[in-house]
Write an enzyme that holds these catalytic residues in place. Structure first.
Site, PDB file in Angstrom:
ATOM      1  N   GLY A   1       0.851  -1.186   0.000  1.00 43.88           N
ATOM      2  CA  GLY A   1       0.000   0.000   0.000  1.00 43.88           C
ATOM      3  C   GLY A   1       0.888   1.237   0.000  1.00 43.88           C
TER       4      GLY A   1
ATOM      5  N   PHE B   1     -13.031  18.981   4.589  1.00 40.55           N
ATOM      6  CA  PHE B   1     -13.171  17.648   5.157  1.00 40.55           C
ATOM      7  C   PHE B   1     -13.470  17.779   6.644  1.00 40.55           C
ATOM      8  CE2 PHE B   1     -12.272  13.238   3.878  1.00 40.55           C
ATOM      9  CZ  PHE B   1     -12.381  13.363   2.503  1.00 40.55           C
TER      10      PHE B   1
ATOM     11  N   GLN C   1     -12.456   3.408  14.319  1.00 44.51           N
ATOM     12  CA  GLN C   1     -13.326   4.452  13.773  1.00 44.51           C
ATOM     13  C   GLN C   1     -14.446   3.903  12.894  1.00 44.51           C
ATOM     14  OE1 GLN C   1     -11.945   7.380  10.473  1.00 44.51           O
ATOM     15  NE2 GLN C   1     -12.197   8.561  12.335  1.00 44.51           N
TER      16      GLN C   1
ATOM     17  N   HIS D   1     -16.961   5.183  10.093  1.00 45.77           N
ATOM     18  CA  HIS D   1     -17.191   6.311   9.187  1.00 45.77           C
ATOM     19  C   HIS D   1     -18.695   6.529   9.074  1.00 45.77           C
ATOM     20  CE1 HIS D   1     -17.224   8.785   5.612  1.00 45.77           C
ATOM     21  NE2 HIS D   1     -15.902   8.811   5.571  1.00 45.77           N
TER      22      HIS D   1
ATOM     23  N   LEU E   1     -18.041   2.702   1.179  1.00 47.46           N
ATOM     24  CA  LEU E   1     -17.863   4.079   1.629  1.00 47.46           C
ATOM     25  C   LEU E   1     -18.374   5.127   0.643  1.00 47.46           C
ATOM     26  CD1 LEU E   1     -16.428   5.488   4.068  1.00 47.46           C
ATOM     27  CD2 LEU E   1     -14.640   6.046   2.442  1.00 47.46           C
TER      28      LEU E   1
ATOM     29  N   GLU F   1     -16.227  11.384   2.789  1.00 46.75           N
ATOM     30  CA  GLU F   1     -16.558  12.617   3.503  1.00 46.75           C
ATOM     31  C   GLU F   1     -16.450  13.820   2.555  1.00 46.75           C
ATOM     32  OE1 GLU F   1     -15.342  12.732   7.847  1.00 46.75           O
ATOM     33  OE2 GLU F   1     -13.860  13.994   6.878  1.00 46.75           O
TER      34      GLU F   1
ATOM     35  N   ARG G   1     -15.557  12.370  12.591  1.00 44.61           N
ATOM     36  CA  ARG G   1     -16.365  11.179  12.305  1.00 44.61           C
ATOM     37  C   ARG G   1     -16.977  10.530  13.533  1.00 44.61           C
ATOM     38  NH1 ARG G   1     -12.151   8.867   7.814  1.00 44.61           N
ATOM     39  NH2 ARG G   1     -12.670  10.465   6.288  1.00 44.61           N
TER      40      ARG G   1
ATOM     41  N   HIS H   1     -14.336   1.494   9.695  1.00 49.02           N
ATOM     42  CA  HIS H   1     -13.513   2.121   8.675  1.00 49.02           C
ATOM     43  C   HIS H   1     -12.024   2.105   8.954  1.00 49.02           C
ATOM     44  CE1 HIS H   1     -12.728   4.748   5.332  1.00 49.02           C
ATOM     45  NE2 HIS H   1     -12.211   5.685   6.101  1.00 49.02           N
TER      46      HIS H   1
ATOM     47  N   ARG I   1      -9.360   9.513  14.211  1.00 45.50           N
ATOM     48  CA  ARG I   1      -8.581  10.090  13.107  1.00 45.50           C
ATOM     49  C   ARG I   1      -9.417  11.087  12.326  1.00 45.50           C
ATOM     50  NH1 ARG I   1      -8.268   9.126   7.618  1.00 45.50           N
ATOM     51  NH2 ARG I   1      -9.297   7.101   7.531  1.00 45.50           N
TER      52      ARG I   1
HETATM   53  C1  LIG Z   1     -12.819   2.906   1.267  1.00 44.31           C
HETATM   54  C2  LIG Z   1     -11.747   3.693   1.976  1.00 44.31           C
HETATM   55  C3  LIG Z   1     -11.539   5.023   1.679  1.00 44.31           C
HETATM   56  C4  LIG Z   1     -10.549   5.754   2.319  1.00 44.31           C
HETATM   57  N1  LIG Z   1     -10.367   7.063   2.000  1.00 44.31           N
HETATM   58  C5  LIG Z   1      -9.361   7.756   2.577  1.00 44.31           C
HETATM   59  C6  LIG Z   1      -9.092   9.106   2.205  1.00 44.31           C
HETATM   60  O1  LIG Z   1      -9.728   9.671   1.317  1.00 44.31           O
HETATM   61  N2  LIG Z   1      -8.089   9.756   2.829  1.00 44.31           N
HETATM   62  C7  LIG Z   1      -7.336   9.163   3.809  1.00 44.31           C
HETATM   63  O2  LIG Z   1      -6.445   9.805   4.339  1.00 44.31           O
HETATM   64  N3  LIG Z   1      -7.569   7.878   4.170  1.00 44.31           N
HETATM   65  C8  LIG Z   1      -8.549   7.173   3.574  1.00 44.31           C
HETATM   66  N4  LIG Z   1      -8.759   5.871   3.944  1.00 44.31           N
HETATM   67  C9  LIG Z   1      -7.816   5.211   4.855  1.00 44.31           C
HETATM   68  C10 LIG Z   1      -6.554   4.870   4.092  1.00 44.31           C
HETATM   69  O3  LIG Z   1      -6.855   4.569   2.762  1.00 44.31           O
HETATM   70  C11 LIG Z   1      -5.821   3.673   4.683  1.00 44.31           C
HETATM   71  O4  LIG Z   1      -5.697   3.815   6.060  1.00 44.31           O
HETATM   72  C12 LIG Z   1      -4.416   3.565   4.077  1.00 44.31           C
HETATM   73  O5  LIG Z   1      -4.497   3.585   2.675  1.00 44.31           O
HETATM   74  C13 LIG Z   1      -3.698   2.323   4.550  1.00 44.31           C
HETATM   75  O6  LIG Z   1      -2.511   2.196   3.802  1.00 44.31           O
HETATM   76  P1  LIG Z   1      -1.408   1.146   4.219  1.00 44.31           P
HETATM   77  O7  LIG Z   1      -0.278   1.342   3.280  1.00 44.31           O
HETATM   78  O8  LIG Z   1      -1.149   1.237   5.656  1.00 44.31           O
HETATM   79  O9  LIG Z   1      -2.106  -0.280   3.980  1.00 44.31           O
HETATM   80  P2  LIG Z   1      -2.939  -0.891   2.759  1.00 44.31           P
HETATM   81  O10 LIG Z   1      -3.065   0.003   1.612  1.00 44.31           O
HETATM   82  O11 LIG Z   1      -4.178  -1.457   3.359  1.00 44.31           O
HETATM   83  O12 LIG Z   1      -2.013  -2.082   2.286  1.00 44.31           O
HETATM   84  C14 LIG Z   1      -1.790  -3.227   3.085  1.00 44.31           C
HETATM   85  C15 LIG Z   1      -0.843  -4.135   2.354  1.00 44.31           C
HETATM   86  O13 LIG Z   1      -0.433  -5.184   3.209  1.00 44.31           O
HETATM   87  C16 LIG Z   1      -0.505  -6.416   2.531  1.00 44.31           C
HETATM   88  N5  LIG Z   1      -0.667  -7.478   3.537  1.00 44.31           N
HETATM   89  C17 LIG Z   1      -1.441  -7.489   4.632  1.00 44.31           C
HETATM   90  N6  LIG Z   1      -1.286  -8.643   5.302  1.00 44.31           N
HETATM   91  C18 LIG Z   1      -0.379  -9.374   4.608  1.00 44.31           C
HETATM   92  C19 LIG Z   1       0.193 -10.655   4.770  1.00 44.31           C
HETATM   93  N7  LIG Z   1      -0.133 -11.455   5.776  1.00 44.31           N
HETATM   94  N8  LIG Z   1       1.078 -11.068   3.833  1.00 44.31           N
HETATM   95  C20 LIG Z   1       1.416 -10.294   2.765  1.00 44.31           C
HETATM   96  N9  LIG Z   1       0.901  -9.071   2.573  1.00 44.31           N
HETATM   97  C21 LIG Z   1       0.024  -8.625   3.484  1.00 44.31           C
HETATM   98  C22 LIG Z   1      -1.654  -6.250   1.571  1.00 44.31           C
HETATM   99  O14 LIG Z   1      -1.570  -7.156   0.496  1.00 44.31           O
HETATM  100  C23 LIG Z   1      -1.440  -4.800   1.123  1.00 44.31           C
HETATM  101  O15 LIG Z   1      -0.493  -4.765   0.082  1.00 44.31           O
HETATM  102  C24 LIG Z   1      -9.760   5.128   3.305  1.00 44.31           C
HETATM  103  C25 LIG Z   1      -9.947   3.800   3.601  1.00 44.31           C
HETATM  104  C26 LIG Z   1     -10.948   3.086   2.968  1.00 44.31           C
HETATM  105  C27 LIG Z   1     -11.149   1.651   3.369  1.00 44.31           C
END
Ligand SMILES: Cc1cc2nc3c(=O)[nH]c(=O)nc-3n(C[C@H](O)[C@H](O)[C@H](O)COP(=O)(O)OP(=O)(O)OC[C@H]3O[C@@H](n4cnc5c(N)ncnc54)[C@H](O)[C@@H]3O)c2cc1C
Length: 577
Positions: free
Chosen positions: A16, A118, A238, A240, A250, A253, A284, A350, A392
């Site tokens: 991510g 927001f 949280q 949403h 979702l 917001e 939220r 969320h 958050r």
């Molecule tokens: C629908 C939605 C809309 C959102 N909109 C916003 C927004 O507009 N603005 C904002 O600030 N935040 C928003 N958020 C929150 C934000 O998107 C997330 O908190 C953030 O993107 C998380 O990023 P990350 O890199 O931590 O993890 P993620 O993007 O969730 O990535 C997790 C990674 O870990 C990997 N992984 C997990 N477990 C394992 C495992 N056991 N083995 C191998 N790989 C694994 C997955 O494959 C993935 O690649 C939103 C969330 C959602 C759900």
């Protein structure tokens, strides 16, 4: 058993935003492997809609100081202010860097990065809403993740896609590496490394109604917890306010940021009563409670258990240009065109504020005194720095992933030359192998789907927006029962090729562990703060509870320690909006 061994200086779990941003940093000084159980750009980050916060001041005056204040107040004063300050001041160069890396942000007529309102983002310390969210229509996460993924590819980061991590090996206070399975053929792979950065995202899937992706199951947090490492502030989850009714998908917001309003069954704009100054753009936790209070008091739409998000008065061009995704979602999933009819919404699980405790440089903490596990880092939603405290603010998560993904990567890079190569011992590999083989051959009477459904339902019923001692205690009894049932599971697929049933079984076992930590932490915290609302303790209690929860696994179940909140500038005050 054939084991495939790999060595990389740094191994990152998750592709991510946090994982990709960390990788871009680490590739400067050594080899980097990023593992993801999904195709990398399918990580949940790609679903982020509304935006990423930064006080650029492109549309109206703004400052990082106001952003800091809003984040502290949004967190209900539980966020650590040193970390919050870093994030809010770093936000501006971060957005510029993202733009230079190729993120196609939406623009103002004069060509600057456009910004919108927001929840909880204000000017002049709470005086009125401010335009702080930078966005790329309502596909911001998608735009940012693709740009970062491309940058990783350009720089030679190695991706292991559809590799599921089964164990994170910590021994002698140092990380040694990880053990993973290649989903394609079931083969076991060991990655030894100097550093491991966990960027595995959230775990909304423990709840029945959630905006989170299927992969948001949180097993990496549980892997550390089961080894005796702490998890921080897990009681804060949280909800949403605006998930599509019945589905949880979702509606950003940003829809309220562009002028959308919430209305109840009497046609009232009820947020005027709960947050007179910023109304529908309150944080939220407050809006979610307000919606459920309206529903409880019989003011849902036609007395039912939802309210309306009304966008009919918003210019059609704005819906088309700035909110195309949610317009399409409403049409596809509800058969509703938001320009013609209001959208039925209800709060949806969320975002996890809690997670793996880290310091401001992403190092994983092993105790409340600040001591760390050598070589182990965490960033993004799985981590708890803590910038979000008890609640958050919207747009602060994407920001958190990029700012702290980079910091974790940078620190790992600086420490690399002094770090030893890790070694994963044979008995640890054997243990993992045995565990998955036992599961693959499990022949009990319980199905994974039925246990998971019961888990998600009871977590939703007893541990979501409102909580109370009696129900939390009942929940803990039910979780014990689910653990017993899990021992009796049966798999129908015994193959090695794309055995998603086996992987779901592993995830479910960790989801039960995490649910226990969430429920216990929620039971112990006898106050209401941010997203944690105890109906039997309705007030915030700064005297006893202005502190972070650290949950540890012990022989006696789960035990707790506490860490003081870092307060630099903003003293706790009453949270009015
Ligand atoms: C629908 C939605 C809309 C959102 N909109 C916003 C927004 O507009 N603005 C904002 O600030 N935040 C928003 N958020 C929150 C934000 O998107 C997330 O908190 C953030 O993107 C998380 O990023 P990350 O890199 O931590 O993890 P993620 O993007 O969730 O990535 C997790 C990674 O870990 C990997 N992984 C997990 N477990 C394992 C495992 N056991 N083995 C191998 N790989 C694994 C997955 O494959 C993935 O690649 C939103 C969330 C959602 C759900």
């Amino acid at each position: 058993m054939e084991i495939n061994k790999h060595y990389f200086d740094t191994v990152i779990i998750g592709s991510g935003l946090a994982g990709c941003r960390a990788a871009i940093e680490c590739i400067n000084t050594g080899s980097v492997a990023v593992l993801s159980k999904l195709y990398p750009t399918r990580s949940h980050s790609t679903a982020a809609q509304g935006g990423i916060g930064a006080a650029l001041g492109n549309e109206e005056p703004d400052s990082p100081e106001w952003h800091t204040y809003d984040t502290v107040k949004g967190s209900d004063f539980l966020g650590d202010q040193d970390a919050i300050e870093i994030m809010c001041y770093d936000a501006i160069p971060t957005i510029i860097e993202l733009e230079h890396m190729g993120v196609p942000f939406s623009r103002t007529p004069e060509g600057k990065i456009a910004q919108r309102r927001f929840g909880g983002h204000t000017r002049d310390f709470g005086a009125a809403p401010v335009r702080r969210a930078c966005y790329s229509a309502d596909r911001t996460g998608h735009a940012v993740l693709f740009a970062l993924y491309e940058q990783c590819q350009l720089r030679g980061v190695r991706f292991f896609q559809e590799f599921q991590v089964l164990d994170i090996v910590v021994e002698n206070n140092s990380v040694q590496g990880i053990i993973a399975v290649n989903i394609k053929d079931g083969s076991l792979h060991v990655f030894e490394s100097k550093a491991v950065i966990i960027a595995s995202g959230g775990y909304g899937k423990i709840f029945k109604v959630t905006s989170n992706a299927y992969a948001s199951t949180g097993e990496c947090l549980s892997m550390l917890f089961r080894q005796g490492l702490p998890l921080e502030d897990m009681e804060f989850f949280q909800f949403h306010p605006t998930g599509l009714y019945g589905l949880g998908i979702l509606i950003t917001e940003g829809a309220r940021g562009e002028g959308g309003i919430l209305i109840n069954g009497k046609g009232e704009r009820f947020m005027e009563r709960y947050a007179p100054t910023i109304k529908d753009l309150a944080p939220r936790d407050m809006v979610s409670r307000a919606i459920l209070t309206e529903i409880r008091e019989g003011r849902g739409i036609n007395g039912k258990d939802y309210v309306y998000l009304d966008l009919r008065h918003v210019d059609k061009k704005i819906l088309e240009e700035r909110l195309p995704e949610i317009t399409t979602f409403s049409k596809i999933y509800m058969g509703i065109d938001p320009s013609e009819a209001p959208i039925p919404v209800v709060p949806t699980a969320h975002y996890a504020m809690g997670g793996i405790p880290t310091d401001i440089d992403g190092r994983v903490l092993k105790d409340v005194d600040g001591s760390v596990i050598y070589g182990l880092f965490a960033a993004g939603e799985c981590a708890c720095v803590s910038v979000h405290g008890a609640n958050r603010l919207g747009c602060n998560s994407l920001l958190d992933t990029v700012v702290f993904g980079r910091r974790a990567g940078k620190t790992a890079t600086q420490m690399l030359k002094d770090m030893q190569k890790g070694r994963v011992k044979k008995d640890r590999i054997d243990k993992t192998f045995e565990e998955i083989e036992n599961l693959r051959n499990a022949k009990g009477k319980e199905s994974i789907a039925s246990i998971r459904k019961d888990l998600q339902t009871t977590m939703m019923d007893k541990c979501s927006v409102f909580r109370i001692e009696k129900e939390l205690k009942e929940l803990l009894v039910e979780l014990e029962d689910l653990k017993t049932r899990f021992k009796e599971i049966s798999l129908t697929d015994r193959s090695k090729t794309f055995n998603t049933e086996l992987l779901e079984a592993i995830e479910l076992s960790h989801m039960i562990t995490l649910s226990e930590v969430v429920a216990q932490s929620a039971l112990v915290r006898t106050e209401s703060r941010g997203a944690h609302c105890r109906e039997d303790y309705p007030n915030r209690d700064d005297e006893n509870w202005l502190k972070h929860t650290f949950a540890f696994k012990s022989d006696r179940g789960i035990t707790f320690k506490y860490k003081p909140v870092k307060i630099t500038r903003f003293k706790p005050e009453e949270r009015k909006y």
